[in-house]
Design an enzyme around this catalytic site. Structure first.
Site, PDB file in Angstrom:
ATOM      1  N   HIS A 101       0.837  -1.205   0.000  1.00 47.64           N
ATOM      2  CA  HIS A 101       0.000   0.000   0.000  1.00 47.64           C
ATOM      3  C   HIS A 101       0.869   1.252   0.000  1.00 47.64           C
ATOM      4  CE1 HIS A 101      -3.367   2.677   1.136  1.00 47.64           C
ATOM      5  NE2 HIS A 101      -2.470   3.252   1.928  1.00 47.64           N
ATOM      6  N   GLU A 102       1.899   1.264   0.832  1.00 47.71           N
ATOM      7  CA  GLU A 102       2.794   2.423   0.875  1.00 47.71           C
ATOM      8  C   GLU A 102       3.557   2.574  -0.436  1.00 47.71           C
ATOM      9  OE1 GLU A 102       2.304   4.494   3.125  1.00 47.71           O
ATOM     10  OE2 GLU A 102       1.074   3.146   4.328  1.00 47.71           O
ATOM     11  N   HIS A 105       1.597   4.564  -2.815  1.00 49.76           N
ATOM     12  CA  HIS A 105       1.772   6.013  -2.688  1.00 49.76           C
ATOM     13  C   HIS A 105       3.023   6.475  -3.424  1.00 49.76           C
ATOM     14  CE1 HIS A 105      -1.573   6.675  -0.085  1.00 49.76           C
ATOM     15  NE2 HIS A 105      -1.089   5.956   0.918  1.00 49.76           N
ATOM     16  N   HIS A 109       3.225   9.166  -6.495  1.00 52.95           N
ATOM     17  CA  HIS A 109       4.144  10.302  -6.520  1.00 52.95           C
ATOM     18  C   HIS A 109       4.930  10.335  -7.817  1.00 52.95           C
ATOM     19  CE1 HIS A 109       7.709  12.595  -4.553  1.00 52.95           C
ATOM     20  NE2 HIS A 109       6.880  13.422  -5.149  1.00 52.95           N
TER      21      HIS A 109
END
Length: 240
Positions: A101-102, A105, A109
């Protein structure tokens, strides 16, 4: 003052608090369940994150270990992916899901995902809104301070506080598509990169789905609080 603390609009705050408690309980129980299930490939959260980043063509993001439980986050300003004690060295299905999940991100980005850009830009304003919005509203309601507008009209200090607090609410709302999109990317990458079997991806979907409820509850709670402040300000204006 006494009337303010015991007004009926507190029911909105209580509903918001209940939603947050239920969401927190759900994510804790779901994570605890799948934290006990070892992934078939036996890789840790940190290893999974490293592989996902490499296979996604992201080579300028560092992975760091951060203390705490589920304190995982991606810092776009420093390009650092921080994984918590329960994720970094764990080879559980839950840990790998959170790590992925991270990474979602980080991929947002890299690709310039618009909602992430908006959320990042809102951080300073949201911090001000969360810290000062409510105190300004309370001060305005207690003291009844207001300002005459050029050309007529009246703007109270409480209304200024509401607009300031609304910045924090906006941040909570824009967080929703960012988090849901990151989870969707994570599940897709785990499957397509061969890091998890189909049934394991399904387990991760349950973990990330439960985590998403905390963001929904936080946004709902903020909206209810904003509604309460609008009601209180409207009641004060009618009395005046």
């Amino acid at each position: 003052m006494l009337g303010y603390y015991f007004d009926p609009t507190y029911i909105l705050v209580l509903i918001g608090a209940l939603l947050c408690i239920l969401a927190s309980s759900r994510v804790n129980s779901t994570y605890s369940k799948y934290a006990k299930i070892r992934s078939k490939r036996g890789i840790t959260g940190a290893e999974a994150a490293q592989r996902i980043l490499q296979m996604s063509g992201i080579h300028d993001v560092q992975i760091q270990h951060v203390a705490g439980n589920l304190t995982d986050h991606y810092d776009p300003s420093q390009k650092v992916l921080r994984l918590s004690d329960t994720v970094y060295g764990s080879n559980s299905v839950a840990a790998i899901g959170v790590a992925a999940h991270e990474c979602g991100h980080a991929l947002q980005h890299k690709e310039g995902y618009l909602p992430l850009k908006i959320r990042s830009a809102l951080v300073p304003a949201a911090n001000i809104g969360s810290r000062l919005g409510l105190p300004i509203v309370i001060l305005g309601l207690v003291l009844g301070i207001g300002f005459e507008l050029p050309g007529g009209g009246y703007f109270s200090l409480a209304e200024i506080g509401i607009w300031v607090f609304a910045l924090a609410v906006l941040f909570q709302v824009i967080t929703l598509p960012v988090e849901f999109n990151a989870s969707g990317r994570a599940l897709k990458m785990l499957g397509s990169y061969g890091l998890m079997s189909e049934d394991e991806v399904g387990d991760c979907r349950r973990v990330l789905g439960a985590a998403a409820l905390t963001y929904v509850a936080a946004a709902a709670s903020s909206i209810l609080q904003l509604l309460r402040l609008v009601i209180l300000s409207g009641n004060r204006r009618r009395r005046d």
